[in-house]
Design a protein around this motif. Structure first.
Motif, mmCIF file in Angstrom:
data_model
loop_
_atom_site.group_PDB
_atom_site.id
_atom_site.type_symbol
_atom_site.label_atom_id
_atom_site.label_comp_id
_atom_site.label_asym_id
_atom_site.label_seq_id
_atom_site.Cartn_x
_atom_site.Cartn_y
_atom_site.Cartn_z
ATOM 1 N N VAL A 114 36.289 41.929 37.209
ATOM 2 C CA VAL A 114 37.689 42.355 37.335
ATOM 3 C C VAL A 114 38.306 41.625 38.529
ATOM 4 N N TYR A 164 41.316 41.840 40.174
ATOM 5 C CA TYR A 164 42.022 42.574 41.227
ATOM 6 C C TYR A 164 42.254 44.010 40.797
ATOM 7 N N GLY A 165 42.761 44.803 41.739
ATOM 8 C CA GLY A 165 42.960 46.213 41.458
ATOM 9 C C GLY A 165 41.817 47.024 42.032
ATOM 10 N N PRO A 166 41.841 48.336 41.805
ATOM 11 C CA PRO A 166 40.793 49.202 42.362
ATOM 12 C C PRO A 166 39.397 48.857 41.852
ATOM 13 N N GLY A 167 39.328 48.276 40.666
ATOM 14 C CA GLY A 167 38.023 47.942 40.094
ATOM 15 C C GLY A 167 37.574 46.529 40.399
ATOM 16 N N THR A 184 34.117 44.489 39.561
ATOM 17 C CA THR A 184 33.287 45.131 38.529
ATOM 18 C C THR A 184 32.972 44.116 37.431
#
Lengths: 168, 255
Positions: A52, A54-57, A60
């Motif tokens: 993933v 970018y972002g909160p994950g 992952t």
């Protein structure tokens, strides 16, 4: 052999109406490869990141996008894009009918084939930074200028050499 | 005579669907358990307590304000919940709800929410227990086709891309997948973190069904002007021309 002139060869773009799975991509590329007359080919589509971005994950792993192996002309490659467009240069117009037939055999849905000029002919600054003085102009337009690696494969009837990957 | 709001003009199927979405008079097609919706949203674990940003309003002692006395707070606001979001990406290939119409639905029918429309995605922010309720309504209703619409908190692109071979909207994070049984499964939450279990979202609409329920005008579907070759354009395009004319000539001040 270095492509000397665009007057004899033709450039075409195949646009399927759906994004292709790796299995369909393999079938299509092999059909195209078998139809002959290919000088160079580029597959194009949205990136399939391995994790993933970018972002909160962020970070992952994306298992679905890993190990998308296909085999073209006896050579295995790993896809890192969702194939949505294929650009290629044919040695001459006489191979166009065979290319259309190959697409019809391999694609279970409709597609468009456009003729035009899709590969640039003069080296850009990025080309110069990546390759220095370009001897074989067939590699122009095959490389994503933003790619960190070359992502280029060379298939030859005589000898198969792979720099990295077959897509740009 | 009682006033009936007129939400959208036109007699095309798209115009009728737009009116349905805006009025909130939408059909319920499926029932996805609340815990599954919460898991896909990914803001809190299903069954966990709601985090709060302030004490419940009853404990806070609100100032003497006539507006506060008139307007009852939503459940989330009364409890002091955090503000959370759900964001949708709807394919332009005849997804039932296109971004603006999720926003219209939210702005007209959902109390205490903040809808935002972008070119290919749509976000609604609200207090946590309110947004969970609104998201479930969207998931369960005809606003959502599980193949052509998906919740994407980040890496949202897909709206204007071609579909995959199996008819699913392209998602580079592979948050949903088509099962062998023909059902669509959510395998990751909206930001791409894998879920503990696959969530069955049900079967996708057929292409004909999606075209019937869509709110997007397309030349290869229902064009905005109505029937091609008709002597008169549909009212939707007349209304749009009318508004553009007023806006251009008088800055939207019809005098």
């Amino acid at each position: 052999m270095v492509t000397e002139s665009d007057t004899e060869s033709i450039q075409v773009e195949i646009i399927p109406n759906r994004y292709l799975t790796p299995a369909t991509t393999q079938r299509l590329l092999n059909e195209i490869y078998g139809s002959g007359g290919i000088t160079r080919i580029m597959v194009h589509g949205p990136n399939l990141p391995r994790s993933v971005p970018y972002g909160p994950g962020r970070g992952t792993p994306i298992e679905e996008n890993r190990d998308l192996l296909i085999e073209v002309g006896g050579q295995a490659f790993e896809l890192s894009v969702k194939v949505g467009r294929i650009r290629l240069e044919l040695e001459s117009e006489e191979y166009l009918a065979g290319l259309k037939a190959a697409c019809e055999r391999a694609l279970p849905f409709s597609f468009q084939i456009k003729r035009g000029k899709f590969f640039h002919t003069r080296p850009t600054i990025t080309d110069y930074a990546k390759f220095g003085k370009v001897e074989d102009k067939r590699i122009l337009g095959l490389i994503d200028p933003k790619a960190k690696r070359n992502r280029l494969a060379i298939l030859s009837e005589v000898q198969v050499t792979v720099d990295d990957k077959e897509e740009c | 005579m009682a006033y009936t709001p007129q939400f959208y003009p036109g007699s095309t199927s798209v115009g009728i669907n737009r009116r349905k979405h805006m009025s909130g008079n939408i059909e319920k097609l499926r029932d996805i358990p609340e815990a599954d919706v919460v898991a896909i949203m990914g803001h809190r674990a299903p069954g966990a307590d709601y985090a709060s940003t302030h004490p419940p309003l009853k404990e806070m002692g609100e100032p003497d304000c006539p507006v506060r006395q008139l307007v009852a707070p939503t459940a989330g606001a009364a409890a002091g919940d955090r503000v959370r979001y759900s964001q949708w990406t709807d394919s332009m290939y005849f997804a039932p709800s296109i971004p603006y119409f999720r926003s219209y639905w939210g702005a007209i029918n959902c109390k205490g929410c903040d809808p935002g429309t972008l070119s290919g995605r749509q976000i609604i922010e609200a207090r946590e227990r309110d947004i969970e309720k609104y998201t479930k309504q969207q998931y369960d209703s005809e606003m959502t086709d599980v193949a052509l619409c998906s919740m994407r908190g980040c890496t949202v692109h897909g709206h204007s891309l071609r579909l995959e071979e199996n008819g699913m909207q392209f998602d580079m994070l592979a948050r949903t997948e088509m099962g062998k049984d023909g059902n669509v499964y959510a395998v990751k939450d909206q930001v791409g973190i894998p879920l503990d279990k696959k969530i069955n979202l049900g079967k996708p609409m057929t292409e004909a069904e999606a075209k019937k329920r869509t709110t997007i005008f397309r030349f290869d579907g229902v064009p905005m002007g109505g029937k091609i070759g008709a002597r008169k354009f549909d009212e939707a395009i007349e209304m749009t021309h009318h508004m553009w004319e007023y806006r251009s000539k008088w800055g939207y001040r019809p005098e």
